[in-house]
Design a protein around this motif. Sequence first.
Motif, mmCIF file in Angstrom:
data_model
loop_
_atom_site.group_PDB
_atom_site.id
_atom_site.type_symbol
_atom_site.label_atom_id
_atom_site.label_comp_id
_atom_site.label_asym_id
_atom_site.label_seq_id
_atom_site.Cartn_x
_atom_site.Cartn_y
_atom_site.Cartn_z
ATOM 1 N N ALA B 336 -11.147 4.859 2.488
ATOM 2 C CA ALA B 336 -10.963 3.483 2.772
ATOM 3 C C ALA B 336 -9.641 2.937 2.411
ATOM 4 N N MET B 337 -9.153 3.543 1.372
ATOM 5 C CA MET B 337 -7.595 3.087 1.225
ATOM 6 C C MET B 337 -6.646 3.497 2.372
ATOM 7 N N SER B 339 -7.509 4.127 5.367
ATOM 8 C CA SER B 339 -7.711 3.426 6.630
ATOM 9 C C SER B 339 -7.032 2.069 6.607
ATOM 10 N N GLN B 340 -6.987 1.433 5.352
ATOM 11 C CA GLN B 340 -6.522 0.302 5.237
ATOM 12 C C GLN B 340 -4.934 0.234 5.408
ATOM 13 N N ARG B 341 -4.376 1.374 5.013
ATOM 14 C CA ARG B 341 -2.892 1.802 5.062
ATOM 15 C C ARG B 341 -2.500 1.891 6.498
ATOM 16 N N LEU B 343 -4.049 0.692 9.131
ATOM 17 C CA LEU B 343 -4.479 -0.514 9.659
ATOM 18 C C LEU B 343 -3.051 -1.312 9.484
ATOM 19 N N GLU B 344 -2.643 -1.473 8.140
ATOM 20 C CA GLU B 344 -1.495 -2.135 7.827
ATOM 21 C C GLU B 344 -0.002 -1.589 8.510
ATOM 22 N N GLU B 361 -13.971 8.929 8.437
ATOM 23 C CA GLU B 361 -14.874 8.079 7.772
ATOM 24 C C GLU B 361 -16.510 8.408 7.858
ATOM 25 N N GLN B 652 -15.628 -12.410 0.729
ATOM 26 C CA GLN B 652 -14.836 -11.541 1.509
ATOM 27 C C GLN B 652 -15.798 -10.816 2.298
ATOM 28 N N GLY B 679 -11.454 -0.626 -1.924
ATOM 29 C CA GLY B 679 -10.637 0.104 -0.908
ATOM 30 C C GLY B 679 -9.202 0.194 -1.145
ATOM 31 N N ASP B 680 -8.613 -0.953 -1.842
ATOM 32 C CA ASP B 680 -7.254 -0.885 -2.114
ATOM 33 C C ASP B 680 -7.019 -0.057 -3.510
#
Lengths: 153, 713
Positions: B336-337, B339-341, B343-344, B361, B652, B679-680
């Motif tokens: 999850a982390m 994926s977030q990175r 995306l960022e 995933e 959220q 996730g973070d």
Amino acid sequence: MTDIQNGGAARELISFRVGAQEFCVDIMAVREIRGWTAATALPQSPDYVRGVINLRGAVLPIVDLASRLGFASAETTARHVIIVAQIGAQQVGLLVDAVSDILTVTDAMVQPTPEVASDSAKAFIRGLIALDGRMISLIGLDHVLPDLELEAA
Amino acid sequence: MDPLAAIRDTFFQECEEQLAELETGLLAMEAGATDSETINAVFRAVHSVKGGAGAFSLDDLVRFAHGFETVLDEVRAGRLEPTADALKVMLRAADVLADLVRAARDGGGFVETETSAAELRALLGGEAGDDDAGAEEDWGDFAFTPLGVADAAEAPTAGRWRIALRPRADLYAKANETALLLRELKRLGEIEVTLETSGLPPLADLDPEAAYLAWTILLTTERERAAIAEVFDFVDGDCDLTIEQDGADPLADAFADEPPAPEAAADLDIAALIAKAQAAAEPVEAEPRSAPAPEASRARAQEPAASSAASPTIRVDLERVDRLIDLVGELVINQAMLSQRVLEAGIARASGVAMGLDELEQLTREIQDSVMAIRAQPVKSVFQRMPRLAREVAALTGKQVRLVTEGEGTEVDKTVIERLTDPLTHMIRNAIDHGLEGPEAREAAGKPAEGVVRLSAAHRSGRIVIEVADDGAGINRERVKAIAAERGLIAPDAVLSDEETDNLIFMAGFSTASEVSDISGRGVGMDVVRRSIQALGGRISIASRPGKGSTFTMSLPLTLAVLDGMVVTVAGQTLVAPLTAIVETLQPKACDVHSLGGDARVIAVRDSYVPLIDVGQALGYRATPLDAATGVALLIESEGGARAALLADDIQGQRQVVIKSLEANYRQVPGVAAATILGDGRVALILDIDTIVAVSRGADLARSERRMATAAG
């Protein structure tokens, strides 16, 4: 490293700085040392518990050692360090300013703590080590985490 | 753990399995399954328990199991008809056998076996006396006919014996242990053991269920041949055995000088022997068979047909599984982390990286599901305890009961299963004791004398639903109301709907039995059941129809390792509220929120007022209350059924989170049930809604006191 002088078995200590003071703990209690990451604040907790962080899937409480020992707590920066220590069955992160050295000392080098009024000194400081003109306080970790004491406060 | 204790543990574990098999088989026979496979399975179960018990010298258990086995053997041979009455006797015998096993395992006290043993003997009818005498002879007097042995004269003084032991596969299949035989021999005197491995084929050709090893034992003892033979009593016929007197002949000396012989007899390394013996025995124990002993080579040929029946299983330490689950939880968080990175970093959705991540995933999800499935077990292990309970309660109450179970194969997390036993036990007892009527009352009502209690499990939308239904009289609502009023739980003139009345039985301090009965009384009521179900994150409800019966429905999460939560923001902190407690979410309008003085506020929800609790304030994250109109309210129902609205800054979203313990490294925090990792990579706290509701009630007081103190000072 320091020369081993006569008297007693040698043991290794990790020394670190909190504010202007130098402290040390037994190296056997230290699991790892890592950089500061923002902690999640815990409700209903004493000021010196900074919160909890994620240590590879385990929830690790962070104790601000400066605040715990009765010094002014400084603003945390990326330069702060967390010493992950094993206390009994639990692991605790100790927030310190910097890790400075590994010392090899014998029991004979550890002087008893002089009688002082400070409660935190009595609770945590197990002895003093004089080394190259510096004073390093040996800390016992048993009472670092709040136990029932919180309810009384 | 020392090897013997480990073997003992395994024995008792297997006993539990055999006992379960026994009961299942007997119940199947009771339902009309009289095929030889079922009967054989039942016989085999008792036989295995007996065999294992013999190895551990559990004499009571062996004696009882032997009597039981004799009866089953008659049934197997078709000489005894398994009538309903005979099966009742056998079911009772199975209960006694289970008690004996448990008594042996826990070192418990005396188990009354004579009644059941007498019943079993009675089943054997006229020959009972003879048969029993035969059994006694079998087990009491250890007469032994040596196999293929020159009839040497018995030596009364210290003698040397040469014992050649070559077990056949059947010996292991009947749960016997060579190591234990050797240990028994050692008790008789000094022994020298030589393991003969020459028969052992290369690994590739090795049939795990065959027996390849042979032993030669030189025993110096003052005991007679009969004493030695006694050791092999249990394996009689399942091994090639010769016991010869070994005079001071040169052969023995030559043998003793052989290099592989152990250096000193006294220093016999039992542990190593056990390890060796286990290596040979263990795969066999996993699937006991009672087929006549084939030669090793033939056994191999038969293997595939025999093993296809039962799916192979392994025993794994629960700790290892939990470690794996933890690691997979980590993997999910890490993924999850990542994926977030990505995306960022502004990488396009269609790029190779993003697509690869999508696949990752999916894989992680699949791994997580598979790992969770390892911990999942069929509810059978709980359900199969219930028939016995039903029989006992029926006998105590004089009612006739048939317990029907459905969906035994439904899987749920092991922890959930363990914590399900008590509430289920209580509910089954209740259903029989309070739910069903006596036979006369039933017949008067035009129902069959035998009552039916139905226990069923099924998966429904990601949860497991367990129902306990009886076809009794249903809930007597007038009486329930009267009792509730009498106990002061409701106002005497309260007007309640049928549903509300039924739910009164879940209230603390309520028990419908007019007197405390032995079975379900004792002052513990349905409120305890409800509380233990809620502690598992579940809910329980009741539906009752007068004259037709009542149905209790429990809905439980499939696992305690993950939780469906509502992720909310409160005073800059990310918190998770368990979804099970949330009834609905509201967007409070300023006109709906009213102050009751101090910080106490209520919110109007469809004409009723519920307390509005500012989570940030309750947890001490902020001192001044949040303006309700800027936040979001979660309407929740707490354990006692009381409603409240929790005020958060923002929602959220809904997410499944992995539950992490706070106590492991810290301690319990009021208002926080546990933690999770988002996730973070940061820790988020899971709210303990009931405590927050309770604390906020008291906290109002504390805060006002503090304010008064500051004002004064």
